[in-house]
Design a protein around this motif. Structure first.
Motif, PDB file in Angstrom:
ATOM      1  N   ALA A 167       0.834  -1.207   0.000  1.00 19.95           N
ATOM      2  CA  ALA A 167       0.000   0.000   0.000  1.00 19.95           C
ATOM      3  C   ALA A 167       0.868   1.256   0.000  1.00 19.95           C
ATOM      4  CB  ALA A 167      -0.937  -0.013   1.212  1.00 19.95           C
ATOM      5  N   TYR A 168       1.952   1.217   0.774  1.00 19.26           N
ATOM      6  CA  TYR A 168       2.849   2.381   0.840  1.00 19.26           C
ATOM      7  C   TYR A 168       3.465   2.682  -0.515  1.00 19.26           C
ATOM      8  CZ  TYR A 168       6.990   5.139   2.016  1.00 19.26           C
ATOM      9  OH  TYR A 168       7.970   6.109   2.060  1.00 19.26           O
ATOM     10  N   LEU A 169       3.960   1.668  -1.207  1.00 19.77           N
ATOM     11  CA  LEU A 169       4.597   1.907  -2.497  1.00 19.77           C
ATOM     12  C   LEU A 169       3.580   2.318  -3.553  1.00 19.77           C
ATOM     13  CD1 LEU A 169       7.287  -0.911  -2.504  1.00 19.77           C
ATOM     14  CD2 LEU A 169       7.664   1.551  -2.315  1.00 19.77           C
ATOM     15  N   ASP A 170       2.360   1.795  -3.469  1.00 17.03           N
ATOM     16  CA  ASP A 170       1.299   2.273  -4.366  1.00 17.03           C
ATOM     17  C   ASP A 170       1.087   3.776  -4.174  1.00 17.03           C
ATOM     18  OD1 ASP A 170       0.871  -0.188  -5.467  1.00 17.03           O
ATOM     19  OD2 ASP A 170      -1.008  -0.600  -4.405  1.00 17.03           O
ATOM     20  N   GLN A 171       1.011   4.197  -2.913  1.00 22.95           N
ATOM     21  CA  GLN A 171       0.805   5.624  -2.640  1.00 22.95           C
ATOM     22  C   GLN A 171       2.009   6.453  -3.076  1.00 22.95           C
ATOM     23  OE1 GLN A 171      -1.009   6.564   1.324  1.00 22.95           O
ATOM     24  NE2 GLN A 171      -0.965   4.343   1.566  1.00 22.95           N
ATOM     25  N   LEU A 172       3.200   5.930  -2.844  1.00 25.21           N
ATOM     26  CA  LEU A 172       4.399   6.658  -3.254  1.00 25.21           C
ATOM     27  C   LEU A 172       4.401   6.888  -4.766  1.00 25.21           C
ATOM     28  CD1 LEU A 172       8.002   6.127  -2.001  1.00 25.21           C
ATOM     29  CD2 LEU A 172       7.571   6.177  -4.446  1.00 25.21           C
ATOM     30  N   VAL A 173       4.056   5.853  -5.529  1.00 23.73           N
ATOM     31  CA  VAL A 173       4.003   6.002  -6.990  1.00 23.73           C
ATOM     32  C   VAL A 173       2.930   7.006  -7.380  1.00 23.73           C
ATOM     33  CG1 VAL A 173       3.406   4.820  -9.142  1.00 23.73           C
ATOM     34  CG2 VAL A 173       4.973   3.742  -7.519  1.00 23.73           C
ATOM     35  N   GLU A 174       1.761   6.910  -6.793  1.00 24.93           N
ATOM     36  CA  GLU A 174       0.672   7.828  -7.160  1.00 24.93           C
ATOM     37  C   GLU A 174       1.024   9.270  -6.822  1.00 24.93           C
ATOM     38  OE1 GLU A 174      -1.890   7.113  -9.060  1.00 24.93           O
ATOM     39  OE2 GLU A 174      -0.960   5.132  -9.171  1.00 24.93           O
ATOM     40  N   HIS A 175       1.623   9.508  -5.669  1.00 24.01           N
ATOM     41  CA  HIS A 175       2.037  10.866  -5.306  1.00 24.01           C
ATOM     42  C   HIS A 175       3.108  11.377  -6.266  1.00 24.01           C
ATOM     43  CE1 HIS A 175      -0.477  10.602  -1.955  1.00 24.01           C
ATOM     44  NE2 HIS A 175       0.389  10.566  -0.947  1.00 24.01           N
ATOM     45  N   THR A 176       4.034  10.502  -6.645  1.00 29.60           N
ATOM     46  CA  THR A 176       5.088  10.914  -7.575  1.00 29.60           C
ATOM     47  C   THR A 176       4.500  11.244  -8.940  1.00 29.60           C
ATOM     48  OG1 THR A 176       6.661   9.503  -6.391  1.00 29.60           O
ATOM     49  CG2 THR A 176       7.300  10.234  -8.584  1.00 29.60           C
ATOM     50  N   ARG A 177       3.546  10.442  -9.387  1.00 31.90           N
ATOM     51  CA  ARG A 177       2.875  10.732 -10.665  1.00 31.90           C
ATOM     52  C   ARG A 177       2.114  12.045 -10.599  1.00 31.90           C
ATOM     53  NH1 ARG A 177      -0.505   5.591 -12.649  1.00 31.90           N
ATOM     54  NH2 ARG A 177      -0.800   6.994 -14.429  1.00 31.90           N
ATOM     55  N   SER A 178       1.471  12.313  -9.471  1.00 35.22           N
ATOM     56  CA  SER A 178       0.670  13.535  -9.367  1.00 35.22           C
ATOM     57  C   SER A 178       1.543  14.775  -9.402  1.00 35.22           C
ATOM     58  CB  SER A 178      -0.177  13.507  -8.092  1.00 35.22           C
ATOM     59  OG  SER A 178       0.635  13.626  -6.933  1.00 35.22           O
ATOM     60  N   VAL A 179       2.752  14.692  -8.838  1.00 33.42           N
ATOM     61  CA  VAL A 179       3.658  15.846  -8.842  1.00 33.42           C
ATOM     62  C   VAL A 179       4.373  15.985 -10.172  1.00 33.42           C
ATOM     63  CG1 VAL A 179       5.764  16.796  -7.812  1.00 33.42           C
ATOM     64  CG2 VAL A 179       4.010  15.795  -6.341  1.00 33.42           C
ATOM     65  N   CYS A 180       4.858  14.886 -10.730  1.00 30.99           N
ATOM     66  CA  CYS A 180       5.698  14.945 -11.927  1.00 30.99           C
ATOM     67  C   CYS A 180       4.908  14.879 -13.224  1.00 30.99           C
ATOM     68  CB  CYS A 180       6.722  13.807 -11.901  1.00 30.99           C
ATOM     69  SG  CYS A 180       7.850  13.868 -10.505  1.00 30.99           S
ATOM     70  N   GLY A 181       3.705  14.334 -13.182  1.00 33.29           N
ATOM     71  CA  GLY A 181       2.886  14.269 -14.378  1.00 33.29           C
ATOM     72  C   GLY A 181       3.562  13.515 -15.509  1.00 33.29           C
ATOM     73  N   THR A 182       3.450  14.058 -16.716  1.00 31.53           N
ATOM     74  CA  THR A 182       4.007  13.388 -17.889  1.00 31.53           C
ATOM     75  C   THR A 182       5.527  13.475 -17.954  1.00 31.53           C
ATOM     76  OG1 THR A 182       3.667  15.393 -19.206  1.00 31.53           O
ATOM     77  CG2 THR A 182       1.928  13.723 -19.257  1.00 31.53           C
ATOM     78  N   HIS A 183       6.152  14.179 -16.999  1.00 30.66           N
ATOM     79  CA  HIS A 183       7.615  14.221 -16.935  1.00 30.66           C
ATOM     80  C   HIS A 183       8.195  12.961 -16.289  1.00 30.66           C
ATOM     81  CE1 HIS A 183       7.832  18.462 -18.120  1.00 30.66           C
ATOM     82  NE2 HIS A 183       6.803  18.668 -17.311  1.00 30.66           N
ATOM     83  N   LEU A 184       7.349  12.147 -15.685  1.00 27.70           N
ATOM     84  CA  LEU A 184       7.841  10.973 -14.964  1.00 27.70           C
ATOM     85  C   LEU A 184       8.148   9.845 -15.939  1.00 27.70           C
ATOM     86  CD1 LEU A 184       8.417   9.543 -12.260  1.00 27.70           C
ATOM     87  CD2 LEU A 184       5.996   8.893 -12.202  1.00 27.70           C
ATOM     88  N   ALA A 185       9.373   9.312 -15.873  1.00 24.49           N
ATOM     89  CA  ALA A 185       9.775   8.192 -16.717  1.00 24.49           C
ATOM     90  C   ALA A 185       9.662   6.862 -15.994  1.00 24.49           C
ATOM     91  CB  ALA A 185      11.209   8.384 -17.215  1.00 24.49           C
ATOM     92  N   SER A 186      10.211   6.787 -14.776  1.00 27.22           N
ATOM     93  CA  SER A 186      10.237   5.507 -14.063  1.00 27.22           C
ATOM     94  C   SER A 186      10.299   5.731 -12.556  1.00 27.22           C
ATOM     95  CB  SER A 186      11.452   4.665 -14.467  1.00 27.22           C
ATOM     96  OG  SER A 186      11.388   4.263 -15.810  1.00 27.22           O
ATOM     97  N   VAL A 187       9.698   4.808 -11.844  1.00 23.91           N
ATOM     98  CA  VAL A 187       9.879   4.673 -10.399  1.00 23.91           C
ATOM     99  C   VAL A 187      10.371   3.250 -10.174  1.00 23.91           C
ATOM    100  CG1 VAL A 187       8.838   4.793  -8.116  1.00 23.91           C
ATOM    101  CG2 VAL A 187       8.000   6.298  -9.951  1.00 23.91           C
ATOM    102  N   ILE A 188      11.538   3.116  -9.541  1.00 22.78           N
ATOM    103  CA  ILE A 188      12.235   1.829  -9.483  1.00 22.78           C
ATOM    104  C   ILE A 188      12.637   1.531  -8.043  1.00 22.78           C
ATOM    105  CG2 ILE A 188      14.290   0.571 -10.268  1.00 22.78           C
ATOM    106  CD1 ILE A 188      14.240   2.685 -12.657  1.00 22.78           C
TER     107      ILE A 188
END
Length: 296
Positions: free
Chosen positions: A41-62
């Motif tokens: 659940a934590y990593l799901d939220q981390l990815v979603e928050h990162t997507r919300s801030v970076c938008g289409t600039h986000l390439a990868s979360v690893i």
């Protein structure tokens, strides 16, 4: 995150499927490898928050570190994450990301989160530099830090982590790790290992068991050219280093406890072992750019 593979539009990234400016988005956790239940659940939220801030600039979360190397221990291991973004991401968004991911705003269930953000151009080429846009340490047991200037930080942490990411990184979102993070050149990796050994030899701020196990991981890398989980590396090294086998086995037993219950190890023995590790790295570096592949 839902299961399956989708695509999103993202300027500056040429897709391997479909047309230009297409990002392959892997929404199955960890390249279809399971996440620890305590972190899903934590990593799901981390990815979603990162997507919300970076938008289409986000390439990868690893996911890197113990998660990538299949040796995460809840209550002991930190969560290590690498983020790659398009170079046109505004600097203000990087600062925003540090705020939205900070504990306890996003409560971290592990002792800490160590998250590093790189620009796409830097991450995609071999380098012995730190090169990050953001170095975030946060969590209930980790001293809070948000760094935005890589010039002021020792580079070796980041060089080693990028090598781990290239070899074994688990893609939580976006392009696979090998597509966005280059493997550092062998001389740069040996330089990073030397610096890591110096850091752990001093001992300040590091648990004794972690100092020994990081040394084992360095020796295992010199032998194989591959990064291993700490406990696996310890098992490999203990078979060849009989004089230090009791110390290594004690470090493994300590590592299997919660961080607050880690054992004290003999200081002189730890330093002697790390001196042996340093010699082993120097031997391998002197043999050239290829790893030493002695039979195990």
């Amino acid at each position: 995150m839902s299961s399956g593979i989708t695509r999103v539009r993202a300027p500056g990234f040429a897709g391997r499927e479909g047309g230009a400016d297409t990002v392959r988005v892997i929404t199955s956790p960890h390249d279809r490898r399971p996440l620890p239940a305590e972190l899903r659940a934590y990593l799901d939220q981390l990815v979603e928050h990162t997507r919300s801030v970076c938008g289409t600039h986000l390439a990868s979360v690893i996911a890197v570190g113990s998660l990538a190397l299949d040796d995460y221990r809840h209550g002991r291991s930190d969560v290590d994450v690498t983020v790659v973004v398009d170079d046109s991401l505004p600097a203000s968004a990087v600062h925003d990301l540090a705020e939205v991911l900070a504990h306890p705003r996003l409560p971290c269930p592990a002792p800490g989160l160590e998250l590093v953000v790189y620009g796409q151009e830097f991450a995609g080429r071999p380098s012995g530099e730190g090169g990050y846009l953001l170095d975030l340490n946060t969590g209930p047991l980790l001293p809070e830090k948000a760094g935005f200037d890589a010039a002021g930080s020792p580079a070796f942490w980041y060089v080693i982590d990028r090598s781990v990411a290239h070899q074994a990184g688990l893609t939580l979102f976006g392009y696979p790790a090998r597509d966005v993070i280059a493997e550092p050149e062998r001389p740069e990796l040996y330089a990073a290992l030397r610096a890591s050994i110096r850091e752990h030899s001093d001992g300040e701020g590091h648990l004794a068991d972690n100092r020994v196990l990081n040394g084992c991981r360095s020796v295992a890398f010199c032998r194989t050219g591959r990064w291993m989980a700490k406990r696996r590396a310890a098992k490999e090294v203990a078979t060849h280093e009989e004089d230090f086998r009791p110390l290594i086995e004690a470090a493994v037993r300590s590592f299997e406890r919660p961080r607050s219950a880690s054992a004290a190890l003999p200081t002189d023995e730890v330093r002697a072992f790390l001196a042996r590790v340093r010699d082993r790295v120097e031997e391998s570096a002197g043999q050239g750019s290829e790893p030493d592949r002695h039979a195990d």
